[in-house]
Design an enzyme around this catalytic site. Sequence first.
Site, mmCIF file in Angstrom:
data_model
loop_
_atom_site.group_PDB
_atom_site.id
_atom_site.type_symbol
_atom_site.label_atom_id
_atom_site.label_comp_id
_atom_site.label_asym_id
_atom_site.label_seq_id
_atom_site.Cartn_x
_atom_site.Cartn_y
_atom_site.Cartn_z
ATOM 1 N N ASN A 18 0.846 -1.184 0.000
ATOM 2 C CA ASN A 18 0.000 0.000 0.000
ATOM 3 C C ASN A 18 0.876 1.226 0.000
ATOM 4 O O ASN A 18 2.021 1.160 0.435
ATOM 5 C CB ASN A 18 -0.817 0.079 1.293
ATOM 6 C CG ASN A 18 -1.896 -0.953 1.342
ATOM 7 O OD1 ASN A 18 -2.491 -1.293 0.335
ATOM 8 N ND2 ASN A 18 -2.151 -1.455 2.534
ATOM 9 N N ASP A 24 -4.060 -5.856 2.365
ATOM 10 C CA ASP A 24 -5.224 -6.719 2.576
ATOM 11 C C ASP A 24 -5.089 -8.066 1.877
ATOM 12 O O ASP A 24 -5.784 -9.011 2.204
ATOM 13 C CB ASP A 24 -6.483 -6.022 2.048
ATOM 14 C CG ASP A 24 -6.864 -4.838 2.921
ATOM 15 O OD1 ASP A 24 -6.803 -4.988 4.157
ATOM 16 O OD2 ASP A 24 -7.199 -3.771 2.371
ATOM 17 N N LYS A 72 13.673 -15.031 -8.507
ATOM 18 C CA LYS A 72 13.008 -13.951 -9.226
ATOM 19 C C LYS A 72 12.278 -14.529 -10.431
ATOM 20 O O LYS A 72 12.884 -15.265 -11.221
ATOM 21 C CB LYS A 72 14.056 -12.924 -9.668
ATOM 22 C CG LYS A 72 13.449 -11.717 -10.340
ATOM 23 C CD LYS A 72 14.509 -10.735 -10.816
ATOM 24 C CE LYS A 72 13.855 -9.602 -11.576
ATOM 25 N NZ LYS A 72 14.824 -8.791 -12.283
ATOM 26 N N PHE A 123 -7.693 3.594 11.790
ATOM 27 C CA PHE A 123 -7.556 4.646 10.790
ATOM 28 C C PHE A 123 -8.211 4.169 9.506
ATOM 29 O O PHE A 123 -8.145 2.986 9.179
ATOM 30 C CB PHE A 123 -6.073 4.972 10.547
ATOM 31 C CG PHE A 123 -5.488 5.778 11.669
ATOM 32 C CD1 PHE A 123 -5.238 5.189 12.897
ATOM 33 C CD2 PHE A 123 -5.236 7.135 11.513
ATOM 34 C CE1 PHE A 123 -4.733 5.927 13.959
ATOM 35 C CE2 PHE A 123 -4.729 7.887 12.555
ATOM 36 C CZ PHE A 123 -4.481 7.275 13.779
ATOM 37 N N LYS A 153 -16.460 0.745 9.227
ATOM 38 C CA LYS A 153 -15.279 0.060 9.786
ATOM 39 C C LYS A 153 -15.259 0.167 11.307
ATOM 40 O O LYS A 153 -14.881 -0.778 12.004
ATOM 41 C CB LYS A 153 -13.987 0.670 9.229
ATOM 42 C CG LYS A 153 -13.686 0.187 7.839
ATOM 43 C CD LYS A 153 -12.453 0.832 7.251
ATOM 44 C CE LYS A 153 -12.449 0.581 5.754
ATOM 45 N NZ LYS A 153 -11.450 1.363 5.048
ATOM 46 N N LYS A 191 -15.270 -3.281 13.299
ATOM 47 C CA LYS A 191 -14.051 -3.645 14.025
ATOM 48 C C LYS A 191 -14.141 -3.285 15.506
ATOM 49 O O LYS A 191 -13.142 -3.371 16.227
ATOM 50 C CB LYS A 191 -12.826 -3.014 13.360
ATOM 51 C CG LYS A 191 -12.675 -3.461 11.886
ATOM 52 C CD LYS A 191 -11.335 -3.132 11.285
ATOM 53 C CE LYS A 191 -11.297 -3.528 9.809
ATOM 54 N NZ LYS A 191 -9.975 -3.466 9.208
HETATM 55 N N1 CTP Z 1 -6.235 -3.098 9.276
HETATM 56 C C1 CTP Z 1 -5.701 -4.198 9.929
HETATM 57 N N2 CTP Z 1 -5.455 -5.362 9.259
HETATM 58 C C2 CTP Z 1 -5.747 -5.476 7.949
HETATM 59 C C3 CTP Z 1 -6.298 -4.356 7.273
HETATM 60 C C4 CTP Z 1 -6.531 -3.181 7.963
HETATM 61 O O1 CTP Z 1 -5.440 -4.101 11.118
HETATM 62 N N3 CTP Z 1 -5.498 -6.608 7.313
HETATM 63 C C5 CTP Z 1 -6.505 -1.852 10.045
HETATM 64 C C6 CTP Z 1 -5.719 -0.649 9.576
HETATM 65 O O2 CTP Z 1 -4.513 -0.503 10.299
HETATM 66 C C7 CTP Z 1 -6.661 0.505 9.871
HETATM 67 C C8 CTP Z 1 -8.034 -0.115 9.726
HETATM 68 O O3 CTP Z 1 -7.850 -1.532 9.843
HETATM 69 O O4 CTP Z 1 -6.548 0.984 11.206
HETATM 70 C C9 CTP Z 1 -8.730 0.186 8.458
HETATM 71 O O5 CTP Z 1 -7.909 -0.160 7.389
HETATM 72 P P1 CTP Z 1 -8.438 -0.155 5.901
HETATM 73 O O6 CTP Z 1 -7.429 -0.798 5.026
HETATM 74 O O7 CTP Z 1 -8.917 1.206 5.544
HETATM 75 O O8 CTP Z 1 -9.712 -1.064 6.069
HETATM 76 P P2 CTP Z 1 -10.115 -2.434 5.520
HETATM 77 O O9 CTP Z 1 -10.878 -3.093 6.603
HETATM 78 O O10 CTP Z 1 -8.944 -3.167 4.984
HETATM 79 O O11 CTP Z 1 -11.132 -2.020 4.363
HETATM 80 P P3 CTP Z 1 -10.908 -1.609 2.812
HETATM 81 O O12 CTP Z 1 -9.465 -1.873 2.483
HETATM 82 O O13 CTP Z 1 -11.848 -2.494 2.096
HETATM 83 O O14 CTP Z 1 -11.282 -0.181 2.712
#
Ligand code: CTP
Length: 403
Positions: free
Chosen positions: A210, A279, A289, A324, A338, A342
């Site tokens: 990311n 994710d 490689k 966040f 979220k 969560k």
């Molecule tokens: N987060 C986490 N573990 C993951 C993905 C996200 O702990 N595998 C946490 C991030 O650190 C952040 C929050 O979840 O505090 C939201 O992250 P975000 O990527 O925006 O949310 P997602 O639940 O992954 O949703 P999406 O990517 O579909 O927007």
Amino acid sequence: MRVALGVTGGIAAYKAAELVRVLQDKGLEVQVIMTRSARRFVTALTLASLSGRKVITDMFATSGGEPNVESAIEHIAVAQNIDALVVAPATANTIAKIARGIADDFLTTLCLATRAPLIIAPAMNVNMWENPATQENLDILRGRGATILDPDEGYLACGMTGPGRLASVETIARALFVTLGIREDLRDEKVLVTAGRTEEPLDAVRYLSNRSSGKMGYALAEASRRRGARVSLVSGPASLEPPQGVHFERVRTTEEMAEAVFRHLDESSVVLMAAAVADFRPAESQNGKIKKRDGFSTIEVEPTRDILAEIARRRRPSQVVVGFAAEAERVLENASQKLREKGLDLIVANDVTREGAGFEVDTNIVTLIFPDGREIPLEKMSKLDVAKRVLDQVVEMKSRVRR
Ligand code: CTP
């Protein structure tokens, strides 16, 4: 914030070095001023090296024999630019001069020229301390609003025992923080922060990840530590210096981040999940490689662990958990979802498409969203200021749990 530290001549002058370090650790800029006799006890070079700036020693430093005009008006510039003035250690002589408005060196001139609050930490022989002249001078200064930090009792360098030892560095620093409104309101907390991105390898050189610089998470760690918390920072790849005084763990993948987080979760009272966690990860990762000529048209991916969702299941109700949400559309709606899913106490939502918000920049534009639906939109501000505002809310929630 900027403070001036006046050091006068006494055995305790060497403690100014430790004081400079403690103040800088809190993010304060420290301008050291030494009297002539202070320099007999500790060198200007020591304090300049620690404070990272030139120590002011003379009222009229000369350049090529001529008085240097710049330094002649320097005391006025310093006087106007400081938020507080600390004199530690303060001798009976300097205290007398400040009380009576005598300005015959840089430090005493500065005392006369500044409107900044004054903190005095005396250190001297017990008889000099108890002499009515000194006590009268201190009363004059107290009457004008100065903070006087009484010396500790003990064995003195002159061989006598009694009051006269410089108050501890911690006492002096704390008095200054109170004066400056710097709170230590996270002193009893153990804060766990995640920052940066995670990377999921596809082969020895390629990965899925990311965008994230780690700036927001590092700012949270720094701000938490300044407010007295014990901090663990779990960081994915980021090209930032870890803040000093923070327990630091470097990870790469989501799995590694999850392991580090769950090692610290039980002992943590506050969890701030600022990391941009990947994710998805490639279903298969190659050791070598992958060569272009061999080609691959699709990458099969599988979901990674959702660390925050797992925290929600394992957390204690007394722990404060902050997430966040970096969103590109329907920002508040997505972030609120979220927050609910969560089980968070607070989510910090930001629209990464806005200028001055999101990745790599030093500023952010966020809205704080709470489980009861309350929303606090914040104007554009530095990530360190965003961190402070988030921590204000954490303190508020913690005090509600205690009530
Ligand atoms: N987060 C986490 N573990 C993951 C993905 C996200 O702990 N595998 C946490 C991030 O650190 C952040 C929050 O979840 O505090 C939201 O992250 P975000 O990527 O925006 O949310 P997602 O639940 O992954 O949703 P999406 O990517 O579909 O927007």
